[in-house]
Design a protein around this motif. Structure first.
Motif, PDB file in Angstrom:
ATOM      1  N   ALA A 104     -48.818  12.471  43.237  1.00 62.13           N
ATOM      2  CA  ALA A 104     -47.325  12.371  42.721  1.00 62.13           C
ATOM      3  C   ALA A 104     -46.887  13.517  42.070  1.00 62.13           C
ATOM      4  O   ALA A 104     -45.822  13.888  42.336  1.00 62.13           O
ATOM      5  CB  ALA A 104     -47.316  11.345  41.516  1.00 62.13           C
ATOM      6  N   GLY A 166     -41.254   5.395  42.817  1.00 62.35           N
ATOM      7  CA  GLY A 166     -42.743   5.119  42.127  1.00 62.35           C
ATOM      8  C   GLY A 166     -43.406   6.400  41.771  1.00 62.35           C
ATOM      9  O   GLY A 166     -43.881   6.325  40.430  1.00 62.35           O
ATOM     10  N   LEU A 167     -43.492   7.373  42.827  1.00 63.37           N
ATOM     11  CA  LEU A 167     -44.431   8.531  42.543  1.00 63.37           C
ATOM     12  C   LEU A 167     -43.742   9.314  41.507  1.00 63.37           C
ATOM     13  O   LEU A 167     -44.280   9.942  40.621  1.00 63.37           O
ATOM     14  CB  LEU A 167     -44.559   9.122  44.011  1.00 63.37           C
ATOM     15  CG  LEU A 167     -45.438   8.556  44.847  1.00 63.37           C
ATOM     16  CD1 LEU A 167     -45.484   9.354  46.216  1.00 63.37           C
ATOM     17  CD2 LEU A 167     -46.702   8.438  44.399  1.00 63.37           C
ATOM     18  N   GLN A 170     -44.292   7.810  38.076  1.00 63.67           N
ATOM     19  CA  GLN A 170     -45.517   7.956  37.721  1.00 63.67           C
ATOM     20  C   GLN A 170     -45.993   9.204  36.963  1.00 63.67           C
ATOM     21  O   GLN A 170     -46.546   9.258  35.815  1.00 63.67           O
ATOM     22  CB  GLN A 170     -46.652   7.383  38.873  1.00 63.67           C
ATOM     23  CG  GLN A 170     -48.062   7.705  38.368  1.00 63.67           C
ATOM     24  CD  GLN A 170     -49.022   7.767  39.688  1.00 63.67           C
ATOM     25  OE1 GLN A 170     -48.476   8.416  41.007  1.00 63.67           O
ATOM     26  NE2 GLN A 170     -50.171   7.095  39.702  1.00 63.67           N
ATOM     27  N   HIS A 171     -45.504  10.212  37.552  1.00 65.64           N
ATOM     28  CA  HIS A 171     -45.650  11.594  37.048  1.00 65.64           C
ATOM     29  C   HIS A 171     -44.730  11.874  35.899  1.00 65.64           C
ATOM     30  O   HIS A 171     -45.186  12.498  34.829  1.00 65.64           O
ATOM     31  CB  HIS A 171     -45.826  12.752  38.088  1.00 65.64           C
ATOM     32  CG  HIS A 171     -46.063  13.962  37.542  1.00 65.64           C
ATOM     33  ND1 HIS A 171     -47.033  14.504  37.088  1.00 65.64           N
ATOM     34  CD2 HIS A 171     -44.901  15.039  37.192  1.00 65.64           C
ATOM     35  CE1 HIS A 171     -46.908  15.704  36.485  1.00 65.64           C
ATOM     36  NE2 HIS A 171     -45.649  16.016  36.789  1.00 65.64           N
ATOM     37  N   TRP A 174     -45.284  10.421  32.134  1.00 65.50           N
ATOM     38  CA  TRP A 174     -46.161  11.053  31.429  1.00 65.50           C
ATOM     39  C   TRP A 174     -45.710  12.679  31.018  1.00 65.50           C
ATOM     40  O   TRP A 174     -46.118  12.936  30.172  1.00 65.50           O
ATOM     41  CB  TRP A 174     -47.496  10.869  32.303  1.00 65.50           C
ATOM     42  CG  TRP A 174     -48.609  11.812  31.742  1.00 65.50           C
ATOM     43  CD1 TRP A 174     -49.628  11.112  30.717  1.00 65.50           C
ATOM     44  CD2 TRP A 174     -49.067  13.012  31.723  1.00 65.50           C
ATOM     45  NE1 TRP A 174     -50.449  11.948  30.094  1.00 65.50           N
ATOM     46  CE2 TRP A 174     -50.218  13.466  30.734  1.00 65.50           C
ATOM     47  CE3 TRP A 174     -48.767  14.245  32.335  1.00 65.50           C
ATOM     48  CZ2 TRP A 174     -50.913  14.437  30.500  1.00 65.50           C
ATOM     49  CZ3 TRP A 174     -49.480  15.350  32.123  1.00 65.50           C
ATOM     50  CH2 TRP A 174     -50.481  15.372  31.450  1.00 65.50           C
ATOM     51  N   LYS A 192     -50.634   7.179  30.562  1.00 61.79           N
ATOM     52  CA  LYS A 192     -50.863   7.184  31.998  1.00 61.79           C
ATOM     53  C   LYS A 192     -50.838   5.856  32.339  1.00 61.79           C
ATOM     54  O   LYS A 192     -50.249   5.242  33.446  1.00 61.79           O
ATOM     55  CB  LYS A 192     -52.187   7.723  32.207  1.00 61.79           C
ATOM     56  CG  LYS A 192     -52.049   9.590  32.154  1.00 61.79           C
ATOM     57  CD  LYS A 192     -53.438   9.861  32.673  1.00 61.79           C
ATOM     58  CE  LYS A 192     -53.433  11.472  32.487  1.00 61.79           C
ATOM     59  NZ  LYS A 192     -54.484  12.225  32.825  1.00 61.79           N
ATOM     60  N   ALA A 195     -47.241   4.741  32.426  1.00 65.23           N
ATOM     61  CA  ALA A 195     -46.598   5.495  33.757  1.00 65.23           C
ATOM     62  C   ALA A 195     -47.011   4.728  34.954  1.00 65.23           C
ATOM     63  O   ALA A 195     -46.093   4.456  35.545  1.00 65.23           O
ATOM     64  CB  ALA A 195     -47.007   6.921  33.558  1.00 65.23           C
ATOM     65  N   ASN A 196     -48.112   4.285  34.990  1.00 71.19           N
ATOM     66  CA  ASN A 196     -48.527   3.473  36.275  1.00 71.19           C
ATOM     67  C   ASN A 196     -47.917   2.283  36.270  1.00 71.19           C
ATOM     68  O   ASN A 196     -47.415   1.704  37.393  1.00 71.19           O
ATOM     69  CB  ASN A 196     -50.087   3.434  36.234  1.00 71.19           C
ATOM     70  CG  ASN A 196     -50.856   4.575  36.643  1.00 71.19           C
ATOM     71  OD1 ASN A 196     -50.134   5.866  37.226  1.00 71.19           O
ATOM     72  ND2 ASN A 196     -51.890   4.909  36.380  1.00 71.19           N
ATOM     73  N   ALA A 199     -44.094   2.368  37.289  1.00 70.32           N
ATOM     74  CA  ALA A 199     -44.101   2.782  38.652  1.00 70.32           C
ATOM     75  C   ALA A 199     -44.081   1.547  39.481  1.00 70.32           C
ATOM     76  O   ALA A 199     -43.440   1.380  40.340  1.00 70.32           O
ATOM     77  CB  ALA A 199     -45.191   3.821  39.003  1.00 70.32           C
ATOM     78  N   VAL A 200     -45.296   0.802  39.120  1.00 67.58           N
ATOM     79  CA  VAL A 200     -45.792  -0.331  40.180  1.00 67.58           C
ATOM     80  C   VAL A 200     -44.636  -1.254  39.728  1.00 67.58           C
ATOM     81  O   VAL A 200     -43.953  -1.752  41.201  1.00 67.58           O
ATOM     82  CB  VAL A 200     -47.138  -0.782  39.754  1.00 67.58           C
ATOM     83  CG1 VAL A 200     -47.287  -2.193  40.394  1.00 67.58           C
ATOM     84  CG2 VAL A 200     -48.313   0.065  40.185  1.00 67.58           C
TER      85      VAL A 200
END
Length: 219
Positions: A104, A166-167, A170-171, A174, A192, A195-196, A199-200
């Motif tokens: 990501a 999404g990627l 994710q980064h 955070w 984290k 964040a995950n 994203a999902v």
């Protein structure tokens, strides 16, 4: 403040969080398409009447649009300038190998470019109808969405962009938390996980619409 790297990162963080909030609301609204044309079209009409009678027709929607445009421009500009500053600070390759970053992290720049191009296409497709397939119908967003996702290229463009989103989230989430001073050694794990999860959820929520059209759940 703007001239400093910290200032630019703060602008990126705040503008990113503004866009993240919009995306969460936008995704929730998109999912109304599974309740049928009546509910979805009514929701789209409601967006134009928010705040009435204090606000005139579409005024609130235009305020939201302006805020989003400013957030996108601020985010992209600060990201580009930080990238250029980073390159100038280390014109030669590192002597020692750096730790391998996450996928990501390594795709943030390209992901941002993909999302920028997607935003242009998305507006021309479903807002102005300029590149819309099947004949754009103003005031009939349900049918316009079905038209777009009835084409293979419409699905490919949208799904690729949502995976990039999404990627990016994710980064980016955070990273924004670290910039704004929310992160710490004890909170990093929780941040984290959040964040995950974001994203999902957002990726799956947005992709559900073209999948619904492709599978016949939305027709």
């Amino acid at each position: 403040m703007w001239d400093s790297s910290v200032g630019k990162k703060t602008v990126m963080a705040v503008s990113g969080l503004i866009m993240l909030l919009y995306l969460a609301v936008h995704m929730f609204g998109n999912l109304k398409i599974f309740f049928g044309a009546g509910d979805f079209n009514h929701y789209a009409h409601w967006l134009r009447t928010i705040g009435e009678p204090f606000m005139h027709y579409e005024w609130t929607l235009w305020v939201i649009r302006v805020v989003l445009v400013l957030a996108v421009v601020a985010h992209a500009t600060s990201a580009y300038q930080l990238s250029r500053r980073d390159i100038k600070a280390r014109p030669s390759k590192y002597v020692h190998a750096r730790p391998r970053a996450s996928y990501a992290t390594r795709t943030m720049r390209w992901g941002g470019i993909i999302l920028g191009l997607f935003i242009v296409w998305h507006i021309l497709d479903l807002t102005t109808g300029t590149v819309h397939s099947g004949g754009f119908q103003p005031g009939h967003p349900y049918q316009n969405v079905v038209d777009t996702f009835s084409t293979w290229y419409g699905n490919v463009i949208y799904i690729v962009a949502m995976l990039a989103l999404g990627l990016h989230i994710q980064h980016g989430f955070w990273s924004a938390a670290q910039t704004l001073g929310v992160g710490s050694r004890t909170r990093d794990r929780v941040l984290k996980i959040i964040a995950n999860a974001l994203a999902v959820i957002l990726t799956a929520g947005f992709i559900a619409v073209p999948v619904g059209v492709m599978t016949g759940l939305v027709a």
